[in-house]
Design a protein around this motif. Structure first.
Motif, PDB file in Angstrom:
ATOM      1  N   PHE A 253      29.170  79.621 -60.599  1.00  0.00           N
ATOM      2  CA  PHE A 253      29.796  79.130 -59.372  1.00  0.00           C
ATOM      3  C   PHE A 253      30.809  78.026 -59.686  1.00  0.00           C
ATOM      4  N   ALA A 254      30.419  77.080 -60.553  1.00  0.00           N
ATOM      5  CA  ALA A 254      31.280  75.933 -60.849  1.00  0.00           C
ATOM      6  C   ALA A 254      32.521  76.327 -61.644  1.00  0.00           C
ATOM      7  N   GLU A 255      32.450  77.372 -62.438  1.00  0.00           N
ATOM      8  CA  GLU A 255      33.593  77.801 -63.241  1.00  0.00           C
ATOM      9  C   GLU A 255      34.645  78.540 -62.422  1.00  0.00           C
TER      10      GLU A 255
ATOM     11  N   ASN B 116      35.862  78.197 -55.799  1.00  0.00           N
ATOM     12  CA  ASN B 116      34.766  77.422 -55.231  1.00  0.00           C
ATOM     13  C   ASN B 116      35.025  75.920 -55.287  1.00  0.00           C
ATOM     14  N   LEU B 117      36.244  75.513 -55.636  1.00  0.00           N
ATOM     15  CA  LEU B 117      36.548  74.099 -55.825  1.00  0.00           C
ATOM     16  C   LEU B 117      36.341  73.288 -54.551  1.00  0.00           C
ATOM     17  N   GLN B 118      36.755  73.816 -53.405  1.00  0.00           N
ATOM     18  CA  GLN B 118      36.609  73.085 -52.151  1.00  0.00           C
ATOM     19  C   GLN B 118      35.127  72.886 -51.814  1.00  0.00           C
ATOM     20  N   GLU B 119      34.306  73.903 -52.033  1.00  0.00           N
ATOM     21  CA  GLU B 119      32.868  73.777 -51.769  1.00  0.00           C
ATOM     22  C   GLU B 119      32.223  72.787 -52.738  1.00  0.00           C
ATOM     23  N   MET B 120      32.694  72.765 -53.992  1.00  0.00           N
ATOM     24  CA  MET B 120      32.197  71.779 -54.960  1.00  0.00           C
ATOM     25  C   MET B 120      32.526  70.374 -54.482  1.00  0.00           C
ATOM     26  N   GLU B 121      33.729  70.172 -53.920  1.00  0.00           N
ATOM     27  CA  GLU B 121      34.106  68.867 -53.387  1.00  0.00           C
ATOM     28  C   GLU B 121      33.228  68.488 -52.208  1.00  0.00           C
TER      29      GLU B 121
ATOM     30  N   GLY C  11      29.978  67.196 -53.251  1.00  0.00           N
ATOM     31  CA  GLY C  11      30.057  65.948 -54.003  1.00  0.00           C
ATOM     32  C   GLY C  11      30.014  66.148 -55.504  1.00  0.00           C
ATOM     33  N   LEU C  12      30.260  67.362 -55.967  1.00  0.00           N
ATOM     34  CA  LEU C  12      30.212  67.658 -57.393  1.00  0.00           C
ATOM     35  C   LEU C  12      31.586  67.604 -58.040  1.00  0.00           C
ATOM     36  N   ALA C  13      32.630  67.494 -57.229  1.00  0.00           N
ATOM     37  CA  ALA C  13      33.990  67.365 -57.736  1.00  0.00           C
ATOM     38  C   ALA C  13      34.710  66.359 -56.845  1.00  0.00           C
ATOM     39  N   VAL C  14      35.622  65.605 -57.430  1.00  0.00           N
ATOM     40  CA  VAL C  14      36.391  64.608 -56.693  1.00  0.00           C
ATOM     41  C   VAL C  14      37.829  65.086 -56.615  1.00  0.00           C
ATOM     42  N   LYS C  15      38.372  65.072 -55.411  1.00  0.00           N
ATOM     43  CA  LYS C  15      39.743  65.518 -55.228  1.00  0.00           C
ATOM     44  C   LYS C  15      40.682  64.476 -55.813  1.00  0.00           C
ATOM     45  N   ASN C  16      41.615  64.906 -56.621  1.00  0.00           N
ATOM     46  CA  ASN C  16      42.577  64.030 -57.278  1.00  0.00           C
ATOM     47  C   ASN C  16      43.939  64.282 -56.641  1.00  0.00           C
ATOM     48  N   GLU C  17      44.326  63.428 -55.726  1.00  0.00           N
ATOM     49  CA  GLU C  17      45.562  63.624 -54.960  1.00  0.00           C
ATOM     50  C   GLU C  17      46.809  63.592 -55.838  1.00  0.00           C
TER      51      GLU C  17
ATOM     52  N   THR D  76      45.480  73.311 -56.105  1.00  0.00           N
ATOM     53  CA  THR D  76      44.883  71.974 -56.087  1.00  0.00           C
ATOM     54  C   THR D  76      43.893  71.875 -57.225  1.00  0.00           C
ATOM     55  N   THR D  77      43.753  70.686 -57.769  1.00  0.00           N
ATOM     56  CA  THR D  77      42.865  70.479 -58.901  1.00  0.00           C
ATOM     57  C   THR D  77      41.999  69.271 -58.633  1.00  0.00           C
ATOM     58  N   SER D  78      40.734  69.335 -59.071  1.00  0.00           N
ATOM     59  CA  SER D  78      39.819  68.218 -58.916  1.00  0.00           C
ATOM     60  C   SER D  78      39.250  67.845 -60.261  1.00  0.00           C
TER      61      SER D  78
END
Length: 163
Positions: free
Chosen positions: A110-112, A116-121, A124-130, A144-146
């Motif tokens: 799932f994490a790879e 699924n990046l938005q759901e990881m954010e 709380g498992l990924a932080v959005k990097n603006e 978008t990348t986190s």
């Protein structure tokens, strides 16, 4: 020939207790056996190797052989990586682990997946990097990348872009 007890005349290798004399037969005998004997030629390693030596072809199996150049992979390093991944998975909150049935490989799959990046954010498992997201949008469009949780976007953004 089995030896018998002098006092009772019962064979010595029998089960005795206060409730029986030990003369009951507790073993099951199978005349035909439970093993399917018609598979013996297919399972005999000597016959399999003899066939290979004669024809040069291994017998067909249901398994899919996989070949890869793994000369760059160190076994100990991989074991350490797996141990670290397992430790990190075990440190996740219980509700997150329950979502993946407490199975590390399900979570890693799932994490790879970048979808699924938005759901990881949200978990709380990924932080959005603006800043990084804006830089990548300028280069590649709407991607978008986190960063993993705990990373700062100023010091690690340059490292993430370079890799």
């Amino acid at each position: 020939m089995t030896t018998k007890r002098k006092a009772t005349g019962i064979p010595k290798n029998t089960f005795r207790s206060a409730y029986n004399l030990g003369n009951e037969d507790y073993s099951e005998t199978f005349n035909d056996g439970l093993t399917e004997q018609h598979h013996t030629d297919q399972c005999d390693i000597n016959k399999i190797l003899a066939q290979f030596m004669e024809t040069g072809i291994m017998p067909k199996t249901n398994a899919n052989p996989q070949y890869a150049d793994v000369s760059e992979v160190d076994f100990q390093e991989m074991q350490n990586t797996l141990a670290t991944a397992k430790t990190l998975f075990e440190e996740l909150p219980e509700q997150v682990k329950a979502r993946f049935n407490n199975e590390m490989h399900t979570f890693l799959n799932f994490a790879e997946n970048p979808d699924n990046l938005q759901e990881m954010e949200e978990m709380g498992l990924a932080v959005k990097n603006e800043r990084l997201a804006q830089a990548l949008q300028a280069e590649a469009g709407e991607e978008t990348t986190s960063l993993p949780a705990g990373k700062s976007d100023e010091s690690d953004a340059a490292e993430t872009v370079d890799t």
